[in-house]
Write a protein that holds these residues in place. Structure first.
Motif, PDB file in Angstrom:
ATOM      1  N   PHE A  19      26.097 -35.581 -49.577  1.00 17.55           N
ATOM      2  CA  PHE A  19      24.994 -35.247 -48.683  1.00 17.55           C
ATOM      3  C   PHE A  19      24.804 -33.734 -48.574  1.00 17.55           C
ATOM      4  O   PHE A  19      23.684 -33.252 -48.442  1.00 17.55           O
ATOM      5  CB  PHE A  19      25.212 -35.867 -47.310  1.00 17.55           C
ATOM      6  CG  PHE A  19      25.062 -37.371 -47.280  1.00 17.55           C
ATOM      7  CD1 PHE A  19      24.742 -38.113 -48.409  1.00 17.55           C
ATOM      8  CD2 PHE A  19      25.273 -38.058 -46.105  1.00 17.55           C
ATOM      9  CE1 PHE A  19      24.609 -39.496 -48.378  1.00 17.55           C
ATOM     10  CE2 PHE A  19      25.134 -39.443 -46.039  1.00 17.55           C
ATOM     11  CZ  PHE A  19      24.802 -40.152 -47.179  1.00 17.55           C
ATOM     12  N   LYS A  23      21.285 -32.010 -49.329  1.00 17.35           N
ATOM     13  CA  LYS A  23      20.625 -31.163 -48.322  1.00 17.35           C
ATOM     14  C   LYS A  23      20.361 -29.779 -48.899  1.00 17.35           C
ATOM     15  O   LYS A  23      19.265 -29.225 -48.725  1.00 17.35           O
ATOM     16  CB  LYS A  23      21.467 -31.063 -47.053  1.00 17.35           C
ATOM     17  CG  LYS A  23      20.791 -30.202 -45.977  1.00 17.35           C
ATOM     18  CD  LYS A  23      21.620 -30.100 -44.722  1.00 17.35           C
ATOM     19  CE  LYS A  23      20.898 -29.346 -43.622  1.00 17.35           C
ATOM     20  NZ  LYS A  23      20.428 -28.017 -43.982  1.00 17.35           N
ATOM     21  N   GLU A  34      13.563 -33.256 -43.862  1.00 13.68           N
ATOM     22  CA  GLU A  34      14.807 -34.036 -43.690  1.00 13.68           C
ATOM     23  C   GLU A  34      14.527 -35.499 -43.383  1.00 13.68           C
ATOM     24  O   GLU A  34      15.291 -36.369 -43.787  1.00 13.68           O
ATOM     25  CB  GLU A  34      15.690 -33.422 -42.602  1.00 13.68           C
ATOM     26  CG  GLU A  34      16.419 -32.201 -43.095  1.00 13.68           C
ATOM     27  CD  GLU A  34      17.660 -31.889 -42.285  1.00 13.68           C
ATOM     28  OE1 GLU A  34      18.602 -32.705 -42.301  1.00 13.68           O
ATOM     29  OE2 GLU A  34      17.669 -30.826 -41.648  1.00 13.68           O
ATOM     30  N   TRP A  38      16.532 -38.541 -45.905  1.00 15.23           N
ATOM     31  CA  TRP A  38      17.542 -39.524 -45.479  1.00 15.23           C
ATOM     32  C   TRP A  38      16.859 -40.849 -45.169  1.00 15.23           C
ATOM     33  O   TRP A  38      15.822 -40.901 -44.523  1.00 15.23           O
ATOM     34  CB  TRP A  38      18.296 -39.006 -44.260  1.00 15.23           C
ATOM     35  CG  TRP A  38      18.736 -37.585 -44.461  1.00 15.23           C
ATOM     36  CD1 TRP A  38      18.257 -36.483 -43.821  1.00 15.23           C
ATOM     37  CD2 TRP A  38      19.697 -37.096 -45.403  1.00 15.23           C
ATOM     38  NE1 TRP A  38      18.870 -35.351 -44.312  1.00 15.23           N
ATOM     39  CE2 TRP A  38      19.752 -35.692 -45.277  1.00 15.23           C
ATOM     40  CE3 TRP A  38      20.509 -37.712 -46.351  1.00 15.23           C
ATOM     41  CZ2 TRP A  38      20.593 -34.902 -46.050  1.00 15.23           C
ATOM     42  CZ3 TRP A  38      21.352 -36.920 -47.123  1.00 15.23           C
ATOM     43  CH2 TRP A  38      21.389 -35.533 -46.968  1.00 15.23           C
ATOM     44  N   ASP A  42      21.293 -44.506 -47.141  1.00 15.58           N
ATOM     45  CA  ASP A  42      22.345 -43.520 -46.891  1.00 15.58           C
ATOM     46  C   ASP A  42      23.330 -43.985 -45.827  1.00 15.58           C
ATOM     47  O   ASP A  42      24.329 -43.326 -45.578  1.00 15.58           O
ATOM     48  CB  ASP A  42      21.725 -42.180 -46.475  1.00 15.58           C
ATOM     49  CG  ASP A  42      20.936 -41.552 -47.599  1.00 15.58           C
ATOM     50  OD1 ASP A  42      21.404 -41.614 -48.756  1.00 15.58           O
ATOM     51  OD2 ASP A  42      19.857 -41.001 -47.329  1.00 15.58           O
TER      52      ASP A  42
END
Length: 147
Positions: A19, A23, A34, A38, A42
């Motif tokens: 992750f 990111k 964001e 996600w 996830d």
């Protein structure tokens, strides 16, 4: 000598490493929202398989595989940190992901590739199957490969 490996994520620490890469690449570098990055795949209880690439113990790459339909896998969230690009991490991640897909009985893989990576996927045997479309503000194409 540099130690390199791609692992299937099995621990919380490996998940956090994958992750972190995502990111850094998608949210920080490419300005993907964001909330778009996600999703339910996830979550720890998701059947999606996550991969993380390590160079000398540091996470430098990530990818995700999930079932799209019966015997068809979807390649998602393939990312390599800028500092590790050009070192073969994309290929290592895809090799591991394709091996897992075969192990799971998938006979075909689909992906939405950024147009900037289309040539890379062609080198791996993927064929473009769509016109360019926008996904998260970035031009993409649909691609697929028979395993």
């Amino acid at each position: 000598m540099t130690e390199t490996e791609v692992r299937v994520v099995t621990t919380d620490a490996e998940r956090e490493d994958a992750f972190f890469v995502r990111k850094t690449v998608f949210v920080d570098e490419q300005d993907v929202d964001e909330e778009l990055e996600w999703d339910e795949y996830d979550e720890p209880d998701s059947p999606a398989v996550h991969f993380v690439g390590y160079r000398d113990g540091e996470a430098v790459g990530a990818a995700r595989l999930r079932e799209s339909e019966s015997a068809v896998g979807k390649v998602e969230r393939v990312a390599v940190l800028e500092s590790a690009r050009g070192e073969g991490w994309g290929r290592r991640l895809m090799d591991a992901l394709e091996a897992k897909a075969r192990e799971r009985g998938f006979d075909r893989l689909l992906l939405h590739g950024q147009t900037s990576a289309e040539g890379f996927y062609h080198e791996l045997g993927y064929e473009t199957t769509s016109d360019v479309f926008d996904e998260a503000g970035i031009p993409h194409v649909k691609m697929e490969k028979r395993l």
